[in-house]
Enzyme design. Structure first.
Site, PDB file in Angstrom:
ATOM      1  N   HIS A  48     -15.263   4.106  -0.493  1.00  0.00           N
ATOM      2  CA  HIS A  48     -15.925   4.956  -1.487  1.00  0.00           C
ATOM      3  C   HIS A  48     -16.579   6.165  -0.813  1.00  0.00           C
ATOM      4  CE1 HIS A  48     -17.865   5.812  -5.345  1.00  0.00           C
ATOM      5  NE2 HIS A  48     -18.961   6.083  -4.658  1.00  0.00           N
ATOM      6  N   GLU A  70      -9.188   2.508  -3.691  1.00  0.00           N
ATOM      7  CA  GLU A  70     -10.469   2.026  -4.199  1.00  0.00           C
ATOM      8  C   GLU A  70     -10.274   1.210  -5.479  1.00  0.00           C
ATOM      9  OE1 GLU A  70     -14.839   4.052  -4.620  1.00  0.00           O
ATOM     10  OE2 GLU A  70     -13.169   5.005  -5.653  1.00  0.00           O
ATOM     11  N   ASN A 403       1.534  -5.481  26.571  1.00  0.00           N
ATOM     12  CA  ASN A 403       2.321  -6.198  27.569  1.00  0.00           C
ATOM     13  C   ASN A 403       1.932  -7.668  27.638  1.00  0.00           C
ATOM     14  OD1 ASN A 403       4.057  -4.225  28.381  1.00  0.00           O
ATOM     15  ND2 ASN A 403       2.940  -3.675  30.237  1.00  0.00           N
TER      16      ASN A 403
END
Length: 690
Positions: A48, A70, A403
């Site tokens: 918001h 929202e 990795n």
């Protein structure tokens, strides 16, 4: 006068990044705690705030997309949607899209490729029509004429007289309300306007009475006013299409919200719970912070460095001239300057927690792609580092973590067959030791396959088939450019780029990296970094008439050689034997192309004199020097602004006597050879070609 809000965008970009980090962290926690309402509230508040701020500063693409997000978060918060893995994945992808949209507005990078796809999926999950999903009209499609289930509300907005002084704008409130439905009517009350002669343009005299028809929940209307100041008031009233209804809520900022009997039981339960929490929660007193531009901070620290250098020069001059009382005063002044320097450097120190948090997302995404179960653990999140170091260490950590997840941790089937739990562990920890910060990455995976690494090195011609490298040398081969033992190339890894980049980036930060691994049990990567890049503890050494600084981070010890202690080994070069260990010798005069002092010729011919034992990447070297001049904390000056990069030189500093001393890069110096073209010469300054 119209205010140009574009100059405030820099603050928005910083705050948006913080809110996006908070959203991502909360979403990752929500995955394991799907019923945690506080996490949902945190995510909603962040979205918001981003929506409101982006609209304020004219970044409409971010505002429109976040508006769609929202709506979905609101349904999730109201219990109309269930939290599941697919929804969490969609929300995390949405955070990535917002981040890319902000980057597009800030730096002009391309718009995210999956923008329309994610927008369409958000609309589908939210139950909205997806016939027109382009970002330009997404907001309009969501704000079409209300359906039969829409509710008519009457909203009265009564700003305080100081409303504008809090940086608020009623037009932005009205615009946000218009995005939530159809504005039926707006009436402005100007009865409080004074005569023109008494009017203060900084005061707010107007109030508004409007009716809006919307499908949004009533709590969403209250959220529009979450940043109201204490003196401003508003009322929200549910209105029947036939006759006005009783007031639903009257709210002031930081006051409980009351509801009438027409509110739903769920809303009533939530509001009462909020009221209890508001009464029970203690008032937290947070320390105030002020945002400071990093360039200004760097300039401040640079100027304080000049003060330190100046104080050092004065102190050295006064040693020859002053009496005891003057020396005492100089000592007190020196202490004040050092304290000031430490305080200024502390301004740049930030916790590494935010960087560690990003790795949680990396682990999650890689584990999902390669079908592995991985638990991510962090320790020492509050360890502080120089802001520049924290920013630049992020990419190397990403490579290391990817990795570990892709190559280190085995599949669940392989782990069970090896007698391990199906879920692997990747642990990232940080701690401070002396003047260094250490970051360690542990995994309980398969470890390094020495045989495979050596075969690949022979295949690429890095070592001969007859060579017998040590275990440490084999492990360090993974840092060579283009080195990879992967049998196939995927979108996660296998191209041989990554670990060499990690080493280069760490060394650019004046640090080092080492690896230890036990096959079948896991690996540990250790990164050693300086606390700050602004100052350095160094060992001053003399080469002929020149003074150089060797970082104490790399110094192990210094010894005096007796005649004939330097030996020559075929294919290796000059070495010394130090407590049973063979250590190669590097004559800095030759490496840096500095003519030796004639007074030292006899010592050089007899191979006697002082050597400084340094260590880098687990490899020890003996630097042959003329004289040790002591230990000193030096202020680092970057030379690359005006000069091109010189191998073996990390920067420069100004000594107490006014001379300039070059700071040596141990790794770069160790790679210098007699035939290297870019050899440093004190008689030939290297100017920038730019």
């Amino acid at each position: 006068m119209e205010i140009d809000v574009s100059r405030f965008r820099a603050a928005f970009y910083i705050e948006a990044a913080e809110h996006l980090q908070a959203m991502e962290a909360a979403l990752l926690q929500l995955e394991s705690a799907p019923r945690d309402t506080e996490l949902l509230n945190t995510i909603f508040r962040a979205a918001h705030t981003i929506k409101g701020a982006s609209t304020t500063f004219g970044i409409d693409e971010v505002g429109r997309f976040t508006h769609v997000l929202e709506n979905l978060l609101e349904r999730l918060r109201d219990g109309l949607l269930e939290t599941n893995a697919e929804l969490i994945e969609l929300l995390l992808t949405s955070v990535d899209v917002i981040d890319a949209l902000v980057a597009n507005a800030k730096d002009g990078v391309p718009m995210p490729d999956n923008l329309e796809e994610v927008l369409k999926e958000l609309q589908r999950v939210n139950g909205q029509p997806s016939s027109s999903v382009s970002l330009a009209n997404s907001c309009n499609s969501l704000m079409a004429a209300p359906t039969v289930s829409s509710q008519l509300h009457r909203i009265q907005i009564n700003p305080s007289r100081d409303f504008f002084r809090f940086g608020q704008d009623p037009l932005l409130l009205l615009r946000e309300l218009s995005e939530m439905g159809k504005i039926v009517s707006v009436v402005v009350d100007d009865s409080q306007l004074p005569p023109l002669a008494e009017l203060n343009p900084e005061d707010c005299y107007l109030s508004w009475d409007l009716e809006i028809e919307t499908e949004a929940q009533e709590q969403s209307l209250h959220d529009v006013f979450m940043f109201f100041d204490d003196g401003s008031k508003y009322t929200i009233e549910a209105v029947s299409r036939k006759a006005p209804a009783k007031a639903v809520a009257v709210s002031e900022t930081n006051n409980p919200v009351s509801v009438n009997s027409t509110a739903t039981p769920e809303v009533d339960r939530r509001v009462k719970a909020d009221r209890r929490e508001a009464v029970a929660a203690p008032v937290a007193v947070a320390s105030e912070t002020v945002r400071v531009d990093r360039l200004l901070l760097d300039e401040l620290i640079n100027q304080i460095g000049e003060v330190v250098i100046g104080a050092s020069m004065v102190e050295q001059d006064m040693l020859c001239l002053a009496n005891g009382r003057t020396l005492e005063s100089m000592s007190a002044l020196g202490k004040i300057v050092r304290d000031l320097q430490e305080m200024s450097l502390g301004l740049r120190m930030v916790p590494i927690a935010a960087t560690f948090q990003k790795m949680n997302r990396v682990i999650r995404d890689v584990a999902k792609k390669v079908g592995k179960q991985i638990q991510f653990v962090t320790e020492g999140d509050d360890t502080e580092l120089d802001k520049t170091v924290v920013d630049q260490i992020s990419d190397p950590l990403v490579h290391m973590v990817r990795n570990a997840a892709d190559h280190g941790i085995e599949t669940p089937e392989e782990r069970i067959a090896a007698g391990k739990p199906a879920e692997g562990i990747v642990k990232l920890c940080a701690y401070q030791q002396g003047g260094n910060v250490y970051i360690e990455l542990h995994d309980d995976g398969r470890g390094l396959n020495r045989k495979r690494i050596l075969e690949k090195a022979v295949e690429r011609g890095l070592v001969t088939p007859e060579a017998t490298p040590t275990d440490s040398e084999i492990c360090n081969m993974i840092f060579l450019p283009g080195f990879s033992t992967a049998t196939e190339v995927t979108d996660v890894s296998g191209r041989g780029v990554g670990m060499d980049v990690v080493r280069r980036n760490v060394e650019a930060l004046q640090g080092s990296i080492s690896i230890k691994s036990i096959e079948g049990q896991g690996s540990r990567l250790t990164v050693r970094l300086p606390l700050t890049l602004a100052i350095l503890d160094g060992l001053l050494v003399r080469l002929s008439s020149e003074v150089f600084v060797i970082p104490l981070l790399s110094v192990v010890e210094s010894i005096f050689l007796k005649p004939k202690e330097i030996k020559q080994i075929v294919s290796v070069g000059e070495v010394i034997k130090l407590r049973g260990e063979i250590v190669p010798v590097l004559r800095l005069h030759q490496a840096l192309n500095i003519a030796s002092d004639s007074r030292m010729d006899d010592a050089l011919m007899n191979d006697s004199g002082i050597v400084v034992i340094v260590e880098d990447q687990g490899r020890r070297l003996a630097f042959k020097v003329d004289e040790l001049m002591g230990q000193q904390q030096v202020v680092i000056k970057n030379l690359e602004t005006n000069f091109r990069k010189v191998p073996g030189v990390a920067g420069a500093t100004i000594l107490g006597d006014g001379r300039v001393a070059l700071i040596l890069d141990v790794y770069g110096v160790s790679n210098l050879s007699d035939g290297e073209a870019n050899r440093l010469s004190p008689n030939e300054p290297v100017h920038s070609t730019a």
